[in-house]
Design a protein around this motif. Structure first.
Motif, PDB file in Angstrom:
ATOM      1  N   ALA A   1      23.078 -71.472  62.330  1.00 56.77           N
ATOM      2  CA  ALA A   1      22.156 -70.599  63.056  1.00 56.77           C
ATOM      3  C   ALA A   1      21.797 -69.370  62.244  1.00 56.77           C
ATOM      4  O   ALA A   1      20.710 -68.802  62.415  1.00 56.77           O
ATOM      5  N   SER A   2      22.679 -68.953  61.335  1.00 58.95           N
ATOM      6  CA  SER A   2      22.398 -67.752  60.543  1.00 58.95           C
ATOM      7  C   SER A   2      21.276 -67.964  59.535  1.00 58.95           C
ATOM      8  O   SER A   2      20.737 -66.999  58.993  1.00 58.95           O
TER       9      SER A   2
ATOM     10  N   ALA B   1      23.413 -82.856  71.713  1.00 61.60           N
ATOM     11  CA  ALA B   1      23.455 -82.493  70.297  1.00 61.60           C
ATOM     12  C   ALA B   1      22.423 -81.405  70.032  1.00 61.60           C
ATOM     13  O   ALA B   1      21.299 -81.476  70.516  1.00 61.60           O
ATOM     14  N   VAL B   2      22.842 -80.391  69.264  1.00 57.70           N
ATOM     15  CA  VAL B   2      21.952 -79.308  68.849  1.00 57.70           C
ATOM     16  C   VAL B   2      21.853 -79.361  67.327  1.00 57.70           C
ATOM     17  O   VAL B   2      22.874 -79.279  66.638  1.00 57.70           O
TER      18      VAL B   2
ATOM     19  N   PRO C   1      15.620 -64.563  68.520  1.00 59.91           N
ATOM     20  CA  PRO C   1      15.443 -64.480  69.981  1.00 59.91           C
ATOM     21  C   PRO C   1      14.582 -65.607  70.539  1.00 59.91           C
ATOM     22  O   PRO C   1      14.837 -66.107  71.632  1.00 59.91           O
ATOM     23  N   LEU C   2      13.564 -66.027  69.765  1.00 58.82           N
ATOM     24  CA  LEU C   2      12.675 -67.093  70.213  1.00 58.82           C
ATOM     25  C   LEU C   2      13.428 -68.415  70.343  1.00 58.82           C
ATOM     26  O   LEU C   2      13.346 -69.103  71.370  1.00 58.82           O
TER      27      LEU C   2
ATOM     28  N   LEU D   1      20.718 -66.275  67.931  1.00 62.31           N
ATOM     29  CA  LEU D   1      20.736 -67.724  68.144  1.00 62.31           C
ATOM     30  C   LEU D   1      22.166 -68.250  68.131  1.00 62.31           C
ATOM     31  O   LEU D   1      22.528 -69.116  68.942  1.00 62.31           O
ATOM     32  N   GLY D   2      22.989 -67.734  67.230  1.00 61.80           N
ATOM     33  CA  GLY D   2      24.384 -68.179  67.181  1.00 61.80           C
ATOM     34  C   GLY D   2      25.124 -67.900  68.474  1.00 61.80           C
ATOM     35  O   GLY D   2      25.889 -68.737  68.968  1.00 61.80           O
ATOM     36  N   THR D   3      24.875 -66.709  69.052  1.00 63.46           N
ATOM     37  CA  THR D   3      25.520 -66.365  70.321  1.00 63.46           C
ATOM     38  C   THR D   3      25.045 -67.283  71.434  1.00 63.46           C
ATOM     39  O   THR D   3      25.836 -67.755  72.262  1.00 63.46           O
ATOM     40  N   GLU D   4      23.730 -67.552  71.460  1.00 65.64           N
ATOM     41  CA  GLU D   4      23.186 -68.431  72.503  1.00 65.64           C
ATOM     42  C   GLU D   4      23.758 -69.838  72.390  1.00 65.64           C
ATOM     43  O   GLU D   4      24.074 -70.478  73.395  1.00 65.64           O
TER      44      GLU D   4
END
Length: 370
Positions: free
Chosen positions: A276-277, A308-309, A285-286, A252-255
């Motif tokens: 994200a961690s 915003a995320v 992945p989801l 998720l962090g990479t995405e």
């Protein structure tokens, strides 16, 4: 871009319409007689049409180095002739200075920057002389007012087009940045695949050649090397799958990092809150797929300036929310295949995906109880 294009076009086209309206009102006084009025009306129609035509051309980019000099000179001559005729019937024909001003405006909009000032100066001087500055008793009024009028008209038209041209260049730059980001990601994937697979393929080729030479001379050694080739092939296939899965199912962090880079390259200010961690590894992945789909929607289906995320992990409830301020009301309703696929994937783990297209933007929210 569509709204700004329409605003710019109607602004410059409105200037040409104003010329037609003002001169028509002056002709309605009847001072030009039954012969002069239709001649002046013909000149107004010609200049207005030419103005609209070349302003539309200039919206594709200022200074296209238009070389239709004879056509421009002919149009300007008609405008000056109409001004001269009007000048013999009224002391200071202010309305008719707009005709040569309109011609000057659309000519300089289609010429390179270096020649624009000269065209404005020469054109304004010709219009001032044609308007009767030498015949009028009010020399100051007939000299200053035409210069101010022509200068203001040309400046207003060019200012609109200059702003549109600047926005057009920025938009092209953003599109190039988006394409570059995609190309860089493809190159990264290609480099990863090459680094992992290169030595396997080379080893397979060497083992195959050795096996071929050993057949009939040392069958046992050839059989052993053939088994090693098969094992190398299986290893290469397994690692290829791992590369592809790692590419498609990044953390998720990479995405989020990739999404922020792409959105900022598109000129969209992006902020991330939460860690994200904190999201459990099986769910990363989801939620990574949720971030990818949300980013795609922002780029393709919105006019967002900010995004915003927000990541939230509390009391066993994991949620990721993407919100942008550019929801488009002209987009057809419906989730689309991307959101439908997300709903199915979240449903398999007891989660849900929600959308909110309210007045303050568009929000995509995914939540799962871990």
């Amino acid at each position: 871009m569509g709204s700004l294009r329409r605003w710019t076009w109607w602004s410059v086209a409105g200037a040409g319409a104003m010329v037609a309206v003002v001169t028509t009102l002056d002709m309605s006084t009847g001072r030009y007689g039954p012969l002069g009025t239709p001649l002046l009306a013909s000149a107004v129609v010609l200049v207005t049409v030419q103005h609209a035509r070349y302003m539309w051309r200039a919206m594709g980019g200022l200074g296209r180095d238009d070389r239709r000099t004879v056509e421009h000179l002919a149009t300007f001559a008609v405008a000056v002739a109409a001004l001269t005729y009007a000048g013999y019937n009224t002391p200071v024909p202010m309305a008719w200075y707009l005709l040569p001003a309109a011609v000057i405006a659309h000519v300089v909009a289609n010429r390179p920057g270096g020649s624009r000032l000269l065209i404005v100066v020469v054109g304004t001087a010709a219009a001032t002389l044609a308007g009767g500055v030498l015949r009028s008793p009010d020399v100051v009024g007939s000299l200053v007012m035409p210069v101010v009028l022509v200068g203001a008209f040309v400046t207003a038209d060019l200012a609109q087009l200059w702003f549109w041209d600047a926005v057009l260049k920025l938009d092209r730059g953003q599109r190039a940045a988006e394409a570059l980001a995609v190309a860089e990601e493809r190159l990264r994937f290609a480099a990863d695949l090459h680094d992992i697979q290169g030595h396997h393929l080379q080893a397979i080729a060497l083992k195959g050649e050795l096996t071929s030479r050993l057949i009939g001379r040392d069958d046992e050694a050839a059989r052993r090397h053939a088994d090693e080739v098969a094992e190398l092939a299986r290893t290469a296939l397994r690692e290829t799958r791992e590369v592809v899965l790692g590419y498609r199912r990044a953390s998720l962090g990479t995405e989020i990092t990739n999404a922020v880079g792409v959105l900022r390259a598109a000129g969209i200010e992006t902020a991330v809150t939460g860690d994200a961690s904190d999201v459990p590894p099986p769910l990363q992945p989801l939620f990574g797929a949720l971030v990818r789909e949300g980013t795609t929607n922002v780029l393709r289906h919105s006019r967002a300036r900010r995004c915003a995320v927000h990541i939230s992990v509390a009391d066993g409830q994991v949620s990721v929310r993407l919100h942008n301020d550019g929801a488009r009301t002209d987009e057809p309703a419906g989730d689309g295949s991307g959101l439908a696929g997300l709903r199915e994937r979240f449903a398999t783990v007891g989660g849900r995906v929600e959308v909110d297209a309210g007045g303050d933007g568009f929000a995509l929210v995914g939540s799962v109880r871990s």
